[in-house]
Design an enzyme around this catalytic site. Structure first.
Site, PDB file in Angstrom:
ATOM      1  CB  CYS A 113     155.456  52.484  45.725  1.00 47.22           C
ATOM      2  SG  CYS A 113     156.610  51.988  44.446  1.00 47.22           S
ATOM      3  CG  HIS A 249     152.092  49.944  45.101  1.00 48.23           C
ATOM      4  ND1 HIS A 249     152.081  50.685  43.942  1.00 48.23           N
ATOM      5  CD2 HIS A 249     153.362  49.472  45.238  1.00 48.23           C
ATOM      6  CE1 HIS A 249     153.284  50.666  43.404  1.00 48.23           C
ATOM      7  NE2 HIS A 249     154.079  49.933  44.168  1.00 48.23           N
ATOM      8  CG  ASN A 279     155.576  49.312  40.831  1.00 41.75           C
ATOM      9  OD1 ASN A 279     155.072  50.419  41.061  1.00 41.75           O
ATOM     10  ND2 ASN A 279     156.376  48.714  41.679  1.00 41.75           N
TER      11      ASN A 279
HETATM   12  N1  ACO Z   1     163.619  37.679  33.321  1.00 48.96           N
HETATM   13  C1  ACO Z   1     164.122  36.451  33.543  1.00 48.96           C
HETATM   14  N2  ACO Z   1     164.788  36.129  34.669  1.00 48.96           N
HETATM   15  C2  ACO Z   1     164.941  37.088  35.588  1.00 48.96           C
HETATM   16  C3  ACO Z   1     164.427  38.399  35.418  1.00 48.96           C
HETATM   17  C4  ACO Z   1     163.745  38.673  34.214  1.00 48.96           C
HETATM   18  N3  ACO Z   1     163.201  39.890  33.947  1.00 48.96           N
HETATM   19  N4  ACO Z   1     164.725  39.153  36.503  1.00 48.96           N
HETATM   20  C5  ACO Z   1     165.389  38.337  37.352  1.00 48.96           C
HETATM   21  N5  ACO Z   1     165.525  37.108  36.800  1.00 48.96           N
HETATM   22  C6  ACO Z   1     166.171  35.917  37.356  1.00 48.96           C
HETATM   23  C7  ACO Z   1     167.192  36.262  38.408  1.00 48.96           C
HETATM   24  O1  ACO Z   1     168.441  36.556  37.819  1.00 48.96           O
HETATM   25  C8  ACO Z   1     167.224  34.981  39.223  1.00 48.96           C
HETATM   26  O2  ACO Z   1     168.026  34.058  38.538  1.00 48.96           O
HETATM   27  P1  ACO Z   1     168.988  33.038  39.350  1.00 48.96           P
HETATM   28  O3  ACO Z   1     168.062  32.233  40.207  1.00 48.96           O
HETATM   29  O4  ACO Z   1     169.654  32.281  38.272  1.00 48.96           O
HETATM   30  O5  ACO Z   1     169.885  33.933  40.160  1.00 48.96           O
HETATM   31  C9  ACO Z   1     165.797  34.488  39.167  1.00 48.96           C
HETATM   32  O6  ACO Z   1     165.182  35.150  38.041  1.00 48.96           O
HETATM   33  C10 ACO Z   1     164.996  34.788  40.420  1.00 48.96           C
HETATM   34  O7  ACO Z   1     165.195  36.180  40.764  1.00 48.96           O
HETATM   35  P2  ACO Z   1     164.454  36.836  41.962  1.00 48.96           P
HETATM   36  O8  ACO Z   1     164.871  38.270  42.059  1.00 48.96           O
HETATM   37  O9  ACO Z   1     164.604  35.963  43.177  1.00 48.96           O
HETATM   38  O10 ACO Z   1     162.944  36.755  41.439  1.00 48.96           O
HETATM   39  P3  ACO Z   1     161.611  37.025  42.236  1.00 48.96           P
HETATM   40  O11 ACO Z   1     160.759  35.842  42.129  1.00 48.96           O
HETATM   41  O12 ACO Z   1     161.865  37.606  43.599  1.00 48.96           O
HETATM   42  O13 ACO Z   1     160.929  38.157  41.352  1.00 48.96           O
HETATM   43  C11 ACO Z   1     160.595  40.532  41.461  1.00 48.96           C
HETATM   44  C12 ACO Z   1     161.575  39.405  41.176  1.00 48.96           C
HETATM   45  C13 ACO Z   1     159.464  40.437  40.465  1.00 48.96           C
HETATM   46  C14 ACO Z   1     161.330  41.850  41.316  1.00 48.96           C
HETATM   47  C15 ACO Z   1     160.005  40.389  42.889  1.00 48.96           C
HETATM   48  O14 ACO Z   1     161.046  40.130  43.794  1.00 48.96           O
HETATM   49  C16 ACO Z   1     159.269  41.615  43.365  1.00 48.96           C
HETATM   50  O15 ACO Z   1     158.210  41.933  42.862  1.00 48.96           O
HETATM   51  N6  ACO Z   1     159.767  42.285  44.408  1.00 48.96           N
HETATM   52  C17 ACO Z   1     159.074  43.378  45.080  1.00 48.96           C
HETATM   53  C18 ACO Z   1     159.061  44.637  44.272  1.00 48.96           C
HETATM   54  C19 ACO Z   1     158.370  45.723  45.070  1.00 48.96           C
HETATM   55  O16 ACO Z   1     157.347  45.510  45.692  1.00 48.96           O
HETATM   56  N7  ACO Z   1     158.941  46.907  45.103  1.00 48.96           N
HETATM   57  C20 ACO Z   1     158.384  47.952  45.970  1.00 48.96           C
HETATM   58  C21 ACO Z   1     157.695  48.964  45.209  1.00 48.96           C
HETATM   59  S1  ACO Z   1     158.692  49.720  43.961  1.00 48.96           S
HETATM   60  C22 ACO Z   1     159.111  51.346  44.502  1.00 48.96           C
HETATM   61  O17 ACO Z   1     158.941  51.729  45.612  1.00 48.96           O
HETATM   62  C23 ACO Z   1     159.778  52.266  43.476  1.00 48.96           C
END
Ligand code: ACO
Length: 322
Positions: A113, A249, A279
């Protein structure tokens, strides 16, 4: 002293739009969860056969028009991408051929990214040193090709697109500073398991999709970006109130809000595109920049802070006078 300056911008989004409601039919998710946890409502997906270079070419032509340059003027091409069309020739060379340019350096930068910020920092050095006089800098991705459409934790996040800028020399500032960093010890939090040299064990699936420990990535991203923007502001001896626009980003609205808060910037001065684009990795910063240039928010003379964080981990920020 010579600076590089952004002379024109462009972007291209594939036609097909995939909404959160569409995703509800594919994986166990809800529109509400996606909007609340990420800020994303829809994303664009490349058509079958439409490649990263196809998107990059359209964005490049728009940026060239905006800068009033022709292919004959371009003497440096660098493409930030995680999803190149082929292993080689690199996307820079493929784009060079499309634009009918011969001879100038053309290459890709691979920093997930942060790829566009890395590419911009490299081009800036060549232009400011007088080695290049008209650089084409691209961030372009077809992340849909490395997305596991059965994995709800990643497929709701990513989209395809391309953004471009033309950098030209200028006696007036321009790009003021670029700050790049990386920490490879986090390589197991956001990655694709296989590639060219590392192959799956016999019997394992051939497909190599994005794997992400989202929650852990989130925490490091917030901390790193807070440190990075502070470093950028301090290095330039300015107060963050001098920044007209934050161009982050577009990974997650909550990450962006945390960075803006650390800078004391109201969200009205943050360029947001993730609601409609998701993203798009290396494409997100140049597409956000182009969006705000074309809708008239960003004006000549405005002070811009661009930043990104991604797989590697890699990160980067550029402070620029537009
Ligand atoms: N729909 C419904 N529920 C979901 C989904 C979905 N699409 N995805 C995950 N969940 C559930 C999980 O299973 C989990 O359930 P559980 O509590 O029963 O285990 C719950 O939601 C919470 O999951 P988390 O992963 O803790 O959710 P979080 O609030 O962290 O959000 C997300 C996830 C959006 C991916 C976030 O962590 C994020 O944005 N992370 C950073 C991403 C990023 O910046 N990446 C870098 C750039 S990308 C690159 O370089 C290619």
């Amino acid at each position: 002293m010579m600076y590089s300056r952004i002379a024109g911008t462009g972007r291209y989004l594939p036609e097909r739009v995939l909404t959160n409601q569409d995703l509800e039919k594919i994986v166990d998710t809800t529109d509400e969860w996606i909007r609340e946890r990420t800020g994303i409502e829809r994303r664009h997906i490349a058509a079958p056969g439409e490649t990263t270079v196809d998107l990059a070419e359209k964005a490049a032509r728009q940026a060239m028009d905006a800068a009033g340059v022709t292919a004959a003027d371009i003497d440096f091409i660098v493409v930030g991408t995680t999803t190149p069309d082929v292993i080689f020739p690199n996307c820079g060379c493929l784009l060079q051929e499309r634009l009918g340019i011969r001879g100038c350096p053309a290459f890709s930068v691979e920093a997930a990214c942060s790829g566009f910020i890395y590419a911009l920092a490299v081009a800036d050095r060549f232009v400011a040193a007088g080695t290049a006089r008209c650089a084409l800098v691209i961030g372009a991705e077809t992340l849909s090709r490395i997305t596991d459409w059965n994995d709800r934790s990643t497929c709701v996040i990513f989209g395809d697109g391309a953004g471009a800028v033309i950098l030209k020399p200028s006696a007036e500032p321009g790009l003021l500073s670029c700050h790049l960093g990386a920490d490879g010890t986090y390589n197991d939090l956001l990655f694709t398991p296989y590639g060219t040299s590392r192959r799956p064990e016999p019997g394992m699936p051939e497909a190599s999709y994005i794997q992400m420990k989202g929650n852990e990535v989130f925490k490091v991203a917030v901390k790193t970006l807070e440190r990075l923007v502070e470093e950028t502001v301090t290095a330039n001896g300015i107060d963050s109130s001098a920044i007209d626009w934050l161009i982050p980003h577009q990974a997650n609205l909550r990450i962006i809000e945390a960075t803006a808060k650390r800078l004391g910037m109201p969200m009205e001065r943050v360029i947001l595109t993730l609601r409609d684009q998701g993203n798009t990795s290396a494409a997100s910063v140049p597409m956000a920049l182009d969006t705000a240039v074309r809708d008239g928010r960003i004006k000549r003379g405005d002070l811009l802070l661009m930043e990104a964080f991604g797989g590697g981990f890699t990160w980067g920020a550029c402070l620029a006078r537009y």
